[in-house]
Motif scaffolding. Structure first.
Motif, short mmCIF file in Angstrom:
data_model
loop_
_atom_site.label_atom_id
_atom_site.label_comp_id
_atom_site.label_asym_id
_atom_site.label_seq_id
_atom_site.Cartn_x
_atom_site.Cartn_y
_atom_site.Cartn_z
N GLY A 21 17.05 2.99 60.13
CA GLY A 21 18.27 2.67 60.88
C GLY A 21 19.08 1.57 60.21
O GLY A 21 19.81 0.84 60.86
N LYS A 23 21.56 0.21 56.62
CA LYS A 23 22.91 0.52 56.09
C LYS A 23 22.99 1.94 55.55
O LYS A 23 23.99 2.64 55.71
CB LYS A 23 23.25 -0.44 54.94
CG LYS A 23 23.56 -1.85 55.36
CD LYS A 23 24.00 -2.72 54.19
CE LYS A 23 23.08 -2.71 52.96
NZ LYS A 23 21.68 -3.09 53.10
N VAL A 24 21.94 2.34 54.85
CA VAL A 24 21.94 3.67 54.24
C VAL A 24 21.92 4.74 55.32
O VAL A 24 22.73 5.68 55.30
CB VAL A 24 20.76 3.84 53.26
CG1 VAL A 24 20.68 5.25 52.75
CG2 VAL A 24 20.91 2.87 52.10
N ARG A 27 25.33 5.18 56.85
CA ARG A 27 26.29 5.97 56.07
C ARG A 27 26.02 7.46 56.25
O ARG A 27 26.94 8.26 56.41
CB ARG A 27 26.20 5.57 54.60
CG ARG A 27 27.47 5.84 53.85
CD ARG A 27 27.58 5.11 52.53
NE ARG A 27 26.52 5.48 51.61
CZ ARG A 27 25.77 4.61 50.95
NH1 ARG A 27 25.96 3.31 51.11
NH2 ARG A 27 24.84 5.02 50.13
N SER A 43 13.84 5.05 64.29
CA SER A 43 13.75 3.73 63.66
C SER A 43 13.56 2.67 64.74
O SER A 43 14.25 2.73 65.76
CB SER A 43 15.03 3.43 62.87
OG SER A 43 14.94 2.16 62.29
N PHE A 66 8.26 6.17 62.87
CA PHE A 66 8.24 7.60 62.58
C PHE A 66 6.89 8.24 62.96
O PHE A 66 5.83 7.64 62.76
CB PHE A 66 8.49 7.81 61.08
CG PHE A 66 8.23 9.20 60.62
CD1 PHE A 66 9.17 10.20 60.84
CD2 PHE A 66 7.04 9.54 59.97
CE1 PHE A 66 8.92 11.51 60.43
CE2 PHE A 66 6.79 10.83 59.56
CZ PHE A 66 7.74 11.82 59.78
N LEU A 86 5.93 5.00 52.53
CA LEU A 86 6.16 5.81 53.73
C LEU A 86 7.19 6.92 53.43
O LEU A 86 7.00 8.07 53.83
CB LEU A 86 6.68 4.91 54.87
CG LEU A 86 7.13 5.67 56.12
CD1 LEU A 86 5.93 6.27 56.84
CD2 LEU A 86 7.91 4.77 57.07
N1 LIG Z 1 20.80 6.34 48.77
C1 LIG Z 1 21.58 5.28 48.78
O1 LIG Z 1 22.80 5.40 48.78
C2 LIG Z 1 20.95 3.93 48.79
C3 LIG Z 1 19.58 3.82 48.91
N2 LIG Z 1 19.00 2.60 49.04
C4 LIG Z 1 17.54 2.64 49.34
O2 LIG Z 1 17.44 3.18 50.70
C5 LIG Z 1 16.44 2.53 51.47
C6 LIG Z 1 17.03 1.97 52.76
O3 LIG Z 1 18.02 1.03 52.47
P1 LIG Z 1 18.73 0.18 53.62
O4 LIG Z 1 19.29 1.04 54.67
O5 LIG Z 1 19.64 -0.80 52.95
O6 LIG Z 1 17.44 -0.63 54.20
P2 LIG Z 1 17.28 -1.50 55.54
O7 LIG Z 1 16.18 -2.46 55.28
O8 LIG Z 1 18.60 -2.00 56.00
O9 LIG Z 1 16.80 -0.43 56.62
C7 LIG Z 1 15.53 0.12 56.64
C8 LIG Z 1 15.31 0.75 58.01
O10 LIG Z 1 14.08 1.46 58.01
C9 LIG Z 1 13.48 1.27 59.28
N3 LIG Z 1 12.03 1.52 59.22
C10 LIG Z 1 11.07 0.80 58.58
N4 LIG Z 1 9.87 1.36 58.78
C11 LIG Z 1 10.05 2.44 59.56
C12 LIG Z 1 9.17 3.43 60.10
N5 LIG Z 1 7.86 3.41 59.90
N6 LIG Z 1 9.72 4.41 60.85
C13 LIG Z 1 11.05 4.46 61.08
N7 LIG Z 1 11.93 3.55 60.58
C14 LIG Z 1 11.42 2.56 59.83
C15 LIG Z 1 13.83 -0.18 59.64
O11 LIG Z 1 13.77 -0.36 61.05
C16 LIG Z 1 15.28 -0.26 59.14
O12 LIG Z 1 16.17 0.16 60.15
C17 LIG Z 1 15.85 1.48 50.53
O13 LIG Z 1 14.67 2.05 50.02
C18 LIG Z 1 16.87 1.29 49.42
O14 LIG Z 1 16.24 1.02 48.17
C19 LIG Z 1 19.74 1.47 49.05
C20 LIG Z 1 21.10 1.50 48.87
C21 LIG Z 1 21.80 2.74 48.71
#
Ligand SMILES: NC(=O)C1=CN([C@@H]2O[C@H](COP(=O)(O)OP(=O)(O)OC[C@H]3O[C@@H](n4cnc5c(N)ncnc54)[C@H](O)[C@@H]3O)[C@@H](O)[C@H]2O)C=CC1
Ligand SMILES: C[C@@]1(CC(=O)O)c2cc3[nH]c(cc4nc(cc5[nH]c(cc(n2)[C@H]1CCC(=O)O)[C@@](C)(CC(=O)O)[C@@H]5CCC(=O)O)C(CC(=O)O)=C4CCC(=O)O)c(CCC(=O)O)c3CC(=O)O
Length: 205
Positions: A21, A23-24, A27, A43, A66, A86
């Motif tokens: 939940g 930033k990614v 989007r 999330s 999850f 995960l």
């Molecule tokens: N594809 C893209 O455009 C981009 C990908 N990334 C990658 O995407 C991933 C996420 O990035 P962000 O959203 O910035 O991270 P973030 O740290 O803001 O969000 C992660 C989310 O995952 C949730 N989460 C953690 N464990 C969980 C579980 N067991 N079950 C359900 N939800 C769980 C957290 O509650 C949080 O809402 C990172 O691995 C990052 O490296 C980052 C920037 C851009």
């Protein structure tokens, strides 16, 4: 080199699962909601924007960790937690017919998202195969300037006229000439496309 295969999906009414939940996830969810998909997000935490969407009833937010059952009946699965291990486990537990994208593993994903915008019926997507999402965004911004709002109405005109031409014009050469003529700067920039078309048609028959 093996290439990717671009495709425009119809998601209306289909179940789409987003895990995470942040930033990614935000989007991806924002884009998905415009398609009419049934979006379920799992999330424990969510961004303010995602919370707002859930409060408004647009997003089914399951506020917890999850679990395997979440993938049941999902057409598409977006894995976007900040836990790399995960993310891989979720991918491995999906059925082989389910399409999965992992936010931090382009090569391990079944698909990835291009940078994208829409002018009515015109869709323009730019992809770099994970080489540089930033470049994809930059090119998209340039194309947004080039293909401005004028195109929205222009595409409606092209759609309706093409239907009309296909139905009313039997002669193959004339059909081709008309279809070619309306795809031009004259028609794009015209203040009265209907009148211009009528004149063109009368000249050609
Ligand atoms: N594809 C893209 O455009 C981009 C990908 N990334 C990658 O995407 C991933 C996420 O990035 P962000 O959203 O910035 O991270 P973030 O740290 O803001 O969000 C992660 C989310 O995952 C949730 N989460 C953690 N464990 C969980 C579980 N067991 N079950 C359900 N939800 C769980 C957290 O509650 C949080 O809402 C990172 O691995 C990052 O490296 C980052 C920037 C851009
Ligand atoms: C593979 C892919 C998978 C997927 O998500 O589908 C992926 C992966 C990753 N993105 C990362 C970072 C960023 N992503 C963006 C932005 C976008 N990312 C999008 C797509 C994709 N991103 C897919 C490939 C698309 C392609 O190449 O064509 C866009 C186009 C579409 C969308 O997400 O909706 C959207 C622009 C929308 C728009 O504005 O038009 C920005 C820039 C910004 O936010 O402005 C940054 C920071 C700058 C940078 O790093 O370049 C990281 C590193 C994370 C880290 O730091 O660890 C990874 C993971 C990795 O590469 O391993």
């Amino acid at each position: 080199m093996i290439t990717n295969y671009p495709i425009m999906l119809r998601l209306e009414g289909k179940k789409v699962v987003v895990v995470g939940g942040g930033k990614v996830a935000e989007r991806k969810v924002t884009g998905l909601l415009e398609t009419g998909a049934r979006v379920m997000m799992i999330s424990p935490e969510a961004t303010d924007e995602l919370k707002r969407l859930a409060d408004e009833g647009k997003l089914d937010w399951q506020q917890r960790l999850f679990s395997q059952d979440d993938l049941k009946d999902a057409f598409l699965i977006f894995v976007a937690t900040n836990d790399t291990t995960l993310n891989q486990q979720i991918k491995d537990s999906a059925g082989c017919h389910q399409l999965v994208t992992i936010a931090d593993d382009p090569d391990g994903s079944d698909f990835h998202l291009p940078s994208y915008f829409q002018r009515g019926r015109l869709s323009i997507a730019v992809a770099t195969g994970g080489a540089s999402p930033m470049l994809a965004r930059k090119i998209r911004e340039q194309l947004e300037q080039q293909f401005d709002e004028t195109y929205e109405e222009y595409l409606d005109f092209l759609f309706l006229k093409r239907q009309w031409i296909l139905q009313e014009v039997a002669d193959a050469t004339l059909k081709r000439k008309l279809l070619t003529a309306i795809v031009s700067p004259e028609f794009l920039n015209s203040n009265n496309r209907e009148v211009d078309f009528q004149q063109l048609y009368e000249k050609m028959i």
